[in-house]
Design an enzyme around this catalytic site. Structure first.
Site, PDB file in Angstrom:
ATOM      1  N   GLU A   1       1.348   2.763  13.217  1.00  0.00           N
ATOM      2  CA  GLU A   1       0.340   2.628  12.171  1.00  0.00           C
ATOM      3  C   GLU A   1      -0.815   1.876  12.820  1.00  0.00           C
ATOM      4  OE1 GLU A   1      -2.059   1.242  10.353  1.00  0.00           O
ATOM      5  OE2 GLU A   1      -0.968   0.163   8.785  1.00  0.00           O
TER       6      GLU A   1
ATOM      7  N   HIS B   1      -5.414  -0.011   1.280  1.00  0.00           N
ATOM      8  CA  HIS B   1      -5.917  -1.286   1.800  1.00  0.00           C
ATOM      9  C   HIS B   1      -7.035  -1.071   2.823  1.00  0.00           C
ATOM     10  CE1 HIS B   1      -3.357  -0.417   5.291  1.00  0.00           C
ATOM     11  NE2 HIS B   1      -3.973  -1.399   5.921  1.00  0.00           N
TER      12      HIS B   1
ATOM     13  N   GLU C   1     -10.400  -2.215  15.174  1.00  0.00           N
ATOM     14  CA  GLU C   1      -9.219  -2.833  15.792  1.00  0.00           C
ATOM     15  C   GLU C   1      -8.907  -2.204  17.152  1.00  0.00           C
ATOM     16  OE1 GLU C   1      -5.697  -3.464  13.481  1.00  0.00           O
ATOM     17  OE2 GLU C   1      -6.817  -3.808  11.641  1.00  0.00           O
TER      18      GLU C   1
ATOM     19  N   ASP D   1       0.871  -1.172   0.000  1.00  0.00           N
ATOM     20  CA  ASP D   1       0.000   0.000   0.000  1.00  0.00           C
ATOM     21  C   ASP D   1       0.911   1.227   0.000  1.00  0.00           C
ATOM     22  OD1 ASP D   1      -1.673   2.133   0.529  1.00  0.00           O
ATOM     23  OD2 ASP D   1      -2.890   1.053   1.994  1.00  0.00           O
TER      24      ASP D   1
END
Length: 524
Positions: free
Chosen positions: A307, A468, A316, A214
């Protein structure tokens, strides 16, 4: 003579053998080839076939018990040739002596790790010494006493080795392997640790390959670091959720004096090898565990990079970990000096027209090979669809529903209710809300101009280069006809799911022409 035979029988068949064989009965893999032998035979094999004497190396490097553990794990992790290790001196050897990550067994229950004690470099053990100093001319009772004393001393030394290894295992489990809440011991083989689905997914190659390919993602982080090398120079950097270590290596190349890379997935084993392969292992220190449940080898850091973004930004739930790291480890002047990267994130929505595709999807469940499956329609509406969507189907302007300053955000502030007003750009059918996020690497807005930062930004918008992360579509139960005169007024709210902190529960409540609508969704 009967008393002599009784003592010898104890030595050969008694508690000594029970203890020794208990540890020596598990084969160990050679440090330099694929051969597997019992530890004692393996040590002989390495000496004969690889010209590697582990006892001599331990003595020349002045390694204690834990230093020897680190040595074995270092060799296994880096596949270091025998000739290289044998040539090391204390001054020329890699800096593994104090690196706690090399206490993590590369092979679980590696019997070679406890096949030696602190005194196994001695030329003669107590029994050998007793045997050599005793003489057949000595009285039998004196010889018996000497052998009994030697046996007791040898058992004591073996017990000390056993205690040391037990303490070592407890140290590894406490420092690297346990969850403070569950105290769960994890398997450290590269074939898979006993991880939950989240960390387990990040142990696989494909997900890292996808992220690295990506270019929007990876090049944005690279540019944010490389375009600010003066800022990173000499700094201590913390990488939360390091994955393959790409951000850590960017920071190291940008001049960071030390980088601490943290991850709770087995990928950290590969990351450590990658750093060594690129000559950065003396700058980057890898620490395995959840950032909330470990202690770093430093008190404070100057910069935090991570990240952490997931689908629709907060899927998440990893930003919570970054905020925890910020509060615990960022140096007191860190916020003033804009040292959280990225620094800002915005969640954005717009109205979307996909009525034909949704209608077709619904109709499919009415007749599946002659069977009705109407209950499956509920899942079509409940779950956000993550995909790269056509920008031409965006029929409204957009609205920012959440603007997050990473320097000041709290975990509680991540659950939000964001007001919005959307105005259609053309006539169409409002069949859902499309969501995405924008990211900024820039200064802390409260710090003024005390530090020059070259700002880098990227977007996951359908109008930008696909990433992504894609976009998330929340499909409506009721499709609504709209035109340029329509206003869509509402509240978009989301919070961590009650079922899983990694997932999101979403609600959209809005009105069009005085008619109210409300619908719940999940991002999972």
């Amino acid at each position: 003579m009967e008393r002599d035979e009784e003592v010898n029988s104890d030595i050969e068949d008694g508690d000594w053998d029970d203890w020794d064989e208990q540890d020596d009965a598990v084969p160990a893999k050679c440090l330099f080839c694929e051969k597997e032998l019992l530890p004692s035979a393996l040590i002989d094999h390495m000496r004969a076939d690889h010209a590697f004497d582990i006892g001599v190396v331990r003595k020349s490097l002045a390694l204690d018990f834990y230093g020897s553990i680190r040595l074995i794990n270092y060799i296994r992790n880096h596949s270091t040739p025998a000739s290289t290790v044998s040539s090391w001196t204390r001054q020329s050897a890699p800096a593994f002596f104090d690196d706690e990550t090399y206490l993590i067994p590369v092979i679980p229950d590696d019997s070679l790790l406890y096949a030696f004690g602190d005194d196994d470099n001695d030329d003669d053990g107590p029994l050998q010494q007793a045997s050599s100093t005793s003489s057949s001319s000595q009285p039998a009772d004196q010889r018996i006493l000497e052998l009994e004393r030697a046996l007791a001393e040898s058992k004591q030394k073996l017990a000390e080795v056993g205690d040391a290894y037990t303490q070592y295992r407890e140290l590894v489990h406490k420092t690297f392997l346990s969850d403070d809440k569950e105290k769960k011991v994890l398997d450290l083989t590269e074939d898979g640790w006993d991880l939950d689905g989240y960390y387990g997914s990040y142990a696989e190659k494909d997900i890292h390959e996808t992220m690295l390919k990506d270019t929007v993602r990876t090049e944005s982080y690279r540019d944010a670091i490389y375009k600010n090398k003066d800022f990173f120079k000499g700094k201590v950097v913390l990488d939360v959720g390091c994955g393959t270590g790409i951000l850590s290596m960017f920071a190291a190349k940008a001049g960071a004096s030390k980088v601490i890379a943290v991850d709770n997935s087995t990928i950290i084993l590969k990351a450590r090898q990658i750093a060594a392969e690129n000559g950065l292992d003396k700058i980057i220190t890898f620490v395995r565990g959840e950032i909330e449940n470990i202690e770093l080898p430093v008190d404070k850091v100057d910069v935090i990079i991570s990240e952490w973004m997931g689908y629709f930004l907060l899927f998440e739930g990893m930003l919570d970990s970054v905020l925890d790291a910020r509060d615990r480890y960022l140096a007191p002047d860190g916020l003033k000096n804009h040292q959280v990267c990225p620094s800002r994130a915005k969640v954005i929505i717009a109205g979307y027209d996909q009525h034909d595709e949704i209608a077709e999807n619904f109709a499919f469940w009415d007749d599946v090979y002659g069977f009705k499956m109407s209950s499956m329609k509920q899942m079509v509406l409940r779950d956000a669809e993550v995909e790269v969507f056509e920008p031409t189907n965006v029929i409204t302007d957009n609205a920012v529903i959440h603007d997050i300053d990473i320097h000041s955000a709290t975990a509680a502030s991540l659950d939000i209710c964001g007001d919005f007003i959307l105005r259609p750009r053309r006539k169409g059918m409002l069949s859902g809300f499309l969501g995405w996020f924008d990211i900024e690497f820039g200064p802390n807005p409260t710090a003024g101009s005390s530090n020059d930062i070259n700002v880098v930004e990227f977007s996951t918008s359908p109008f930008a280069t696909p990433t992504h992360w894609k976009q998330a579509l929340f499909k409506l139960r009721d499709m609504i006809e709209v035109d340029e005169s329509t206003e869509i007024i509402g509240v978009f709210s989301y919070q961590k799911s009650k079922e899983s902190k990694r997932e999101l529960d979403v609600n959209v409540s809005f009105s069009v022409r005085g008619v109210s609508y409300s619908q719940d969704f999940q991002v999972r």
